[in-house]
Design a protein around this motif. Structure first.
Motif, short mmCIF file in Angstrom:
data_model
loop_
_atom_site.label_atom_id
_atom_site.label_comp_id
_atom_site.label_asym_id
_atom_site.label_seq_id
_atom_site.Cartn_x
_atom_site.Cartn_y
_atom_site.Cartn_z
N ASN A 16 -9.83 27.46 37.19
CA ASN A 16 -8.96 28.04 38.22
C ASN A 16 -7.65 27.30 38.46
O ASN A 16 -6.84 27.73 39.28
CB ASN A 16 -9.74 28.12 39.54
CG ASN A 16 -10.77 29.23 39.51
OD1 ASN A 16 -10.61 30.20 38.78
ND2 ASN A 16 -11.83 29.08 40.27
N HIS A 55 -3.92 30.63 43.04
CA HIS A 55 -4.19 31.18 41.70
C HIS A 55 -4.76 32.59 41.78
O HIS A 55 -4.77 33.34 40.80
CB HIS A 55 -5.15 30.26 40.93
CG HIS A 55 -6.58 30.38 41.34
ND1 HIS A 55 -7.47 31.26 40.76
CD2 HIS A 55 -7.29 29.74 42.29
CE1 HIS A 55 -8.66 31.15 41.34
NE2 HIS A 55 -8.57 30.24 42.27
N LEU A 56 -5.26 32.95 42.97
CA LEU A 56 -5.93 34.25 43.10
C LEU A 56 -4.98 35.43 43.27
O LEU A 56 -5.42 36.58 43.15
CB LEU A 56 -6.86 34.21 44.32
CG LEU A 56 -8.15 33.40 44.18
CD1 LEU A 56 -8.80 33.19 45.54
CD2 LEU A 56 -9.12 34.10 43.23
N GLU A 91 -2.48 37.05 41.61
CA GLU A 91 -2.39 38.11 40.60
C GLU A 91 -3.78 38.59 40.16
O GLU A 91 -3.92 39.72 39.66
CB GLU A 91 -1.56 37.66 39.39
CG GLU A 91 -2.14 36.51 38.59
CD GLU A 91 -1.63 35.16 39.09
OE1 GLU A 91 -1.29 35.08 40.29
OE2 GLU A 91 -1.59 34.20 38.30
N ILE A 92 -4.78 37.74 40.33
CA ILE A 92 -6.14 38.19 40.00
C ILE A 92 -6.57 39.29 40.96
O ILE A 92 -7.08 40.34 40.55
CB ILE A 92 -7.13 37.00 40.02
CG1 ILE A 92 -6.79 36.03 38.90
CG2 ILE A 92 -8.56 37.49 39.91
CD1 ILE A 92 -7.51 34.71 38.96
N ALA A 111 -4.85 42.41 40.01
CA ALA A 111 -5.37 43.04 38.79
C ALA A 111 -6.64 43.85 39.06
O ALA A 111 -6.91 44.83 38.38
CB ALA A 111 -5.64 41.98 37.73
N TYR A 112 -7.41 43.41 40.05
CA TYR A 112 -8.68 44.10 40.35
C TYR A 112 -8.53 45.08 41.53
O TYR A 112 -9.52 45.56 42.08
CB TYR A 112 -9.77 43.07 40.64
CG TYR A 112 -10.21 42.30 39.40
CD1 TYR A 112 -9.47 41.23 38.93
CD2 TYR A 112 -11.34 42.68 38.69
CE1 TYR A 112 -9.84 40.53 37.80
CE2 TYR A 112 -11.73 41.98 37.55
CZ TYR A 112 -10.97 40.90 37.11
OH TYR A 112 -11.34 40.21 35.98
N LYS A 134 -2.79 46.83 45.04
CA LYS A 134 -1.91 46.19 44.05
C LYS A 134 -0.48 46.64 44.32
O LYS A 134 -0.25 47.62 45.03
CB LYS A 134 -2.32 46.50 42.63
CG LYS A 134 -2.36 47.99 42.27
CD LYS A 134 -2.49 48.20 40.79
CE LYS A 134 -3.78 47.64 40.22
NZ LYS A 134 -3.61 46.72 39.14
N TYR A 183 -8.69 40.37 51.79
CA TYR A 183 -9.29 41.02 50.62
C TYR A 183 -9.54 42.49 50.92
O TYR A 183 -10.00 42.84 52.01
CB TYR A 183 -10.61 40.35 50.21
CG TYR A 183 -10.44 38.92 49.79
CD1 TYR A 183 -9.99 38.60 48.52
CD2 TYR A 183 -10.70 37.88 50.68
CE1 TYR A 183 -9.82 37.28 48.14
CE2 TYR A 183 -10.52 36.56 50.31
CZ TYR A 183 -10.09 36.26 49.03
OH TYR A 183 -9.90 34.95 48.67
N PHE A 235 -16.81 40.57 43.60
CA PHE A 235 -17.03 40.57 42.15
C PHE A 235 -18.49 40.92 41.82
O PHE A 235 -18.76 41.72 40.93
CB PHE A 235 -16.67 39.22 41.55
CG PHE A 235 -15.18 39.03 41.30
CD1 PHE A 235 -14.30 40.10 41.31
CD2 PHE A 235 -14.66 37.77 41.04
CE1 PHE A 235 -12.95 39.92 41.08
CE2 PHE A 235 -13.31 37.58 40.80
CZ PHE A 235 -12.44 38.66 40.81
N MET A 236 -19.43 40.27 42.51
CA MET A 236 -20.85 40.56 42.24
C MET A 236 -21.16 42.04 42.38
O MET A 236 -21.92 42.62 41.61
CB MET A 236 -21.75 39.82 43.24
CG MET A 236 -21.96 38.36 42.97
SD MET A 236 -23.10 37.67 44.18
CE MET A 236 -24.66 38.15 43.45
N VAL A 268 -17.41 44.62 40.67
CA VAL A 268 -17.01 44.41 39.27
C VAL A 268 -18.23 44.20 38.38
O VAL A 268 -18.39 44.84 37.35
CB VAL A 268 -16.04 43.22 39.15
CG1 VAL A 268 -15.57 43.07 37.71
CG2 VAL A 268 -14.85 43.40 40.08
N ASN A 269 -19.12 43.28 38.79
CA ASN A 269 -20.27 42.97 37.94
C ASN A 269 -21.38 44.02 38.02
O ASN A 269 -22.23 44.10 37.13
CB ASN A 269 -20.89 41.63 38.34
CG ASN A 269 -19.92 40.47 38.26
OD1 ASN A 269 -18.86 40.58 37.66
ND2 ASN A 269 -20.28 39.36 38.87
#
Lengths: 733, 65
Positions: free
Chosen positions: A292, A301-302, A304-305, A308-309, A321, A502, A530-531, A534-535
């Motif tokens: 990270n 660092h988060l 642009e992540i 993207a999601y 976005k 978020y 994410f869990m 996304v996952n």
């Protein structure tokens, strides 16, 4: 990156410090005997009553340690005993409790310098807990106290000084110092350190002029950064603690601790703590650049992540976005943050993510032209003050970050509250006339910062924004400016607290992760996007409920111990993948924490016992909410914007996704249906799913269908004290 | 056709893990990738070829918050 400018250049505020100190009037001087902890605890709490000007000590009992552990647990227990169900945030009996926790202050394991602050919140009218770095908590502990409890109100502005080396606690009227935190922290550090080498042993808690007028006021905790030669700040941001602090007429809390050594906690097995700390330090050293990049960019660092999601809040959480994301992405912040310099907010934190943007030339307000170091922005601040308000200019984000901090205003709540106001402006609920001439068009950085200046001056529309989203919703409706149900749909608050940054529309588990929290929607309880989204790891309601049991409790534990969450899962062992679907728990790091706990306290513990420690405090806090009149299922209901598209524009911006969901998940053919019809179908489906999630979570947590902990749960957790049972019992009939 | 995190994705011969991450815009760095239950080591995503019909799990660690 080579430092291309003199990062030590900044405006100084200490020229008048001696004169300002000379103007102090000592109201009380109290002698005390400092002590170091044994096995992480000093077994004493310092109680200060500002109304009666008394200083007393309370014993930390074995039962307190067994049940409430420390940190947030101690804060909640003291607050419970200090107030009644009728207490309001500005009543003298309201407490501010600061407690570092038994593992805080160790210098072996990264992220061990946290303090937990608890008070009755002006935003929510229920207890709030806020986790903050800086040196105050550890230095308080090394002066001899597991917690500091402040009640009462002073008549005039005071500074409270806990001076370990001098063995005194003083309360002094402090009429002349500027309360704004970047000034106050520097000046008080100079006033109470013995000399320049001693600056590192002083920490100051303060809240600036904005906190005088804003329910979203925060506290700043300082530490001296010897490499920059600067006093730095971290924030206890959530829940309006700054307003309570200023209402008590506290200008600053100062702790002057002893010279730091490696084992001030006097661990049972120091080598055991060192061994596990070295292992983590090596991981960070070897892997952070590939993972990270926390050491270079921190949590920014988060940015642009999340974009993207489709998870970045844009324009008051309408979208996820934005086309201008590159203007505020991590590469931009990496250039702004001075590189090649250690940025830990406590000794021994190799994560070093407390980034600083040096040499910011202030563009507006009372400090225009000053050169300052801006602490941050972290992800939440970049998203809250940036994308969520449509601001994609780093200079304006830094400007509002600086003024939020120095004025004592929570960047998360301010970002979400401004975003709400800006959407109201977009939709005509607010006009130039109603805002006093402020143009709140998306992206207007100058107006954004002017709201903060107004807040600090206690005037204009800025004061209205400073009351938070819930207050604004009701006020705008009372004025006849807008439709209350619509404003409730778009106003991102639960229990009176603003959402952190978020987007949760496509993650049911995160909708619960926000709205099923005890204090309000803050991601420090659960971040499951994410869990879930996304996952696709937790597809059933029961799976989500299990995650909403485990992760909030695991994260609660950091707040009991005085630890930072980031070294748990923002770095991971190289072979963490071997744990497959369990990898999200970072099992090796859980083992590290058990080692650290045993090494310091001498108590061996299993992973399930760790969860049980948290569960008792977590349930106690839920009962506490009930005691203060907030509880039950209705208090866990989120605004619809956190669940789905409120407006046509939102739906149509992602029409392909939503139409597909109608076909695949709802079983309706969208062909021929109007957007309004499709939105109504989505809303019915999404609200029904949220209700089913609540059903599953309440069962998993041992609560009734109305979110009340059962007597069996209270007994199992050993918090079935008569006064706790008395609160719950009427709700079980 | 393959499935990635439970949803279908068009497959072509020679398709690699790196391509899947690109198509899905999975830019997050802390990932665990499994193909039909077998772990794919980091650093091999460019060369790890995914067979038709594969069940691909791209587990994003929590981070955040």
């Amino acid at each position: 990156m080579t430092i291309a400018y003199d990062y030590k250049t900044r405006t100084s505020y200490t020229a008048e410090a001696a004169k300002e100190r000379a103007a102090h009037k000592t109201l009380l001087q109290h002698a005390f005997e400092p002590s170091l902890p044994e096995r992480g605890y000093t077994n004493r709490t310092l109680h200060i009553d500002l109304s009666t000007l008394t200083v007393t000590e309370k014993a930390v009992t074995e039962q307190m340690k067994e049940i409430f552990v420390g940190g947030r647990g101690f804060g909640l227990w003291y607050l419970w005993n200090a107030i009644t169900p009728k207490t309001k945030w500005n009543d003298p009996e309201n407490d501010i409790v600061i407690s570092p926790g038994p593992l805080a202050g160790n210098t072996q394991y990264a992220g061990s310098g946290k303090s937990l602050v608890v008070t009755l919140s002006p935003l929510t009218s229920i207890p709030v807990d806020s986790n903050v770095g800086g040196y105050f908590g550890p230095l308080l502990k090394f002066c001899g106290y597991d917690a500091l409890e402040i009640q009462g109100k002073a008549e005039r502005d005071v500074v409270i000084v806990i001076d370990g080396p001098k063995k005194t606690i003083t309360i002094e009227e402090a009429p002349d110092e500027n309360p704004d935190s970047h000034v106050a922290a520097e000046v008080f550090t100079h006033e109470y350190a013995d000399n320049e080498k001693d600056f590192v042993n002083v920490s100051v808690v303060s809240a600036g002029k904005g906190a005088d007028h804003a329910r979203i006021g925060c506290l700043n905790f300082s530490w001296f950064d010897p490499r920059r030669g600067a006093v730095r700040l971290k924030q206890a941001g959530r829940g309006g603690i700054g307003l309570v602090f200023r209402d008590k007429k506290i200008k600053a809390l100062v702790v002057h601790g002893p010279k730091m050594k490696a084992d001030m906690n006097r661990a049972v097995n120091f080598e055991r703590t060192s061994k596990v700390g070295r292992k983590l330090a090596k991981e960070i050293h070897d892997l952070d650049d590939q993972q990270n990049k926390m050491r270079a960019i921190g949590t920014a660092h988060l940015v642009e992540i999340m974009d993207a999601y489709d998870l970045l809040p844009v324009h008051n959480f309408q979208y996820g976005k934005h086309k201008d994301i590159d203007k505020i992405s991590s590469t931009v912040w990496q250039r702004r943050f001075t590189q090649g310099i250690f940025d830990g907010c406590w000794y021994g934190c190799h994560m070093a993510c407390a980034k600083g943007a040096d040499c910011h030339k202030v563009m507006t307000g009372p400090y225009e032209g000053h050169i300052v170091t801006v602490d941050g922005p972290e992800y939440e601040t970049a998203a809250g003050l940036g994308s969520n308000c449509g601001i994609f200019e780093p200079d304006w984000i830094l400007e509002s970050n600086f003024y939020c901090d120095t004025y004592g205003v929570d960047t998360i709540s301010f970002g979400t509250a401004c975003a709400f106001a800006m959407e109201c402006f977009q939709r005509g609920i607010l006009t130039l006339e109603r805002t006093g001439g402020l143009d709140l068009t998306w992206g207007n950085g100058r107006s954004h910062v002017e709201l903060l200046h107004q807040m600090a001056r206690g005037e204009g529309f800025g004061v209205i924004v400073g009351q938070g989203v819930k207050w604004m919703q009701e006020y705008f409706a009372e004025q006849g400016w807008g439709d209350l149900p619509f404003m409730r749909d778009i106003g991102m608050q639960v229990k009176g607290m603003e959402y952190s940054q978020y987007q949760s529309k496509e993650s049911l588990a995160q909708q619960g992760g926000y709205a099923l929290t005890n204090k309000g929607p803050q991601h420090d309880e659960a971040w499951l996007i994410f869990m879930d989204m996304v996952n696709n790891q937790i597809p059933t309601f029961e799976d989500k409920a299990e995650a909403l049991h485990y992760f909030p409790l695991f994260r609660t534990w950091f707040g009991l111990m005085g630890l930072c969450k980031l070294p748990w899962n923002d770095i991971e062992p190289e072979d963490n993948a071997k744990h497959g679907k369990e990898a999200a728990k970072v099992p090796e790091h859980v083992y590290n924490y058990l080692e650290l706990y045993a090494g310091i306290t001498g108590k061996e513990m299993t992973p399930s016992q760790l969860i049980e420690q948290s569960e008792a405090v977590y349930n106690f806090q839920r009962v506490f909410n009930l005691r203060m009149g907030m509880g039950g299922r209705k208090s866990d209901w989120p605004p619809y914007r956190s669940m789905g598209p409120v407006t046509k524009e939102e739906y149509e911006s992602r029409a392909e996704r939503y139409d597909q969901q109608l076909k695949d998940l709802i079983g309706v053919d969208p062909e021929g249906k109007s957007t309004e019809e499709k939105m109504a179908l989505h809303r019915a489906w999404r609200e029904d799913r949220y209700n089913k999630l609540c059903d599953a979570v309440y069962i998993r947590r041992g609560w009734t269908n109305n979110a009340i902990p059962t007597l069996e749960t209270l007994r199992k957790l050993r918090i079935d004290f008569p006064e706790v049972v008395a609160v719950v019992t009427p709700h079980l009939r | 056709m393959i499935t990635v995190n439970g949803s279908p994705l068009e497959w072509h011969p020679g398709m690699t893990v790196a391509e899947i991450l690109k198509v899905r815009n999975y830019i997050f760095r802390m990932l665990v990738v499994q193909v039909n239950g077998d772990l794919v080591k980091r650093g091999t995503y460019d060369t790890a070829v995914v067979p038709d019909g594969a069940d691909v799990q791209v587990i994003h660690m929590i981070s955040g918050g």
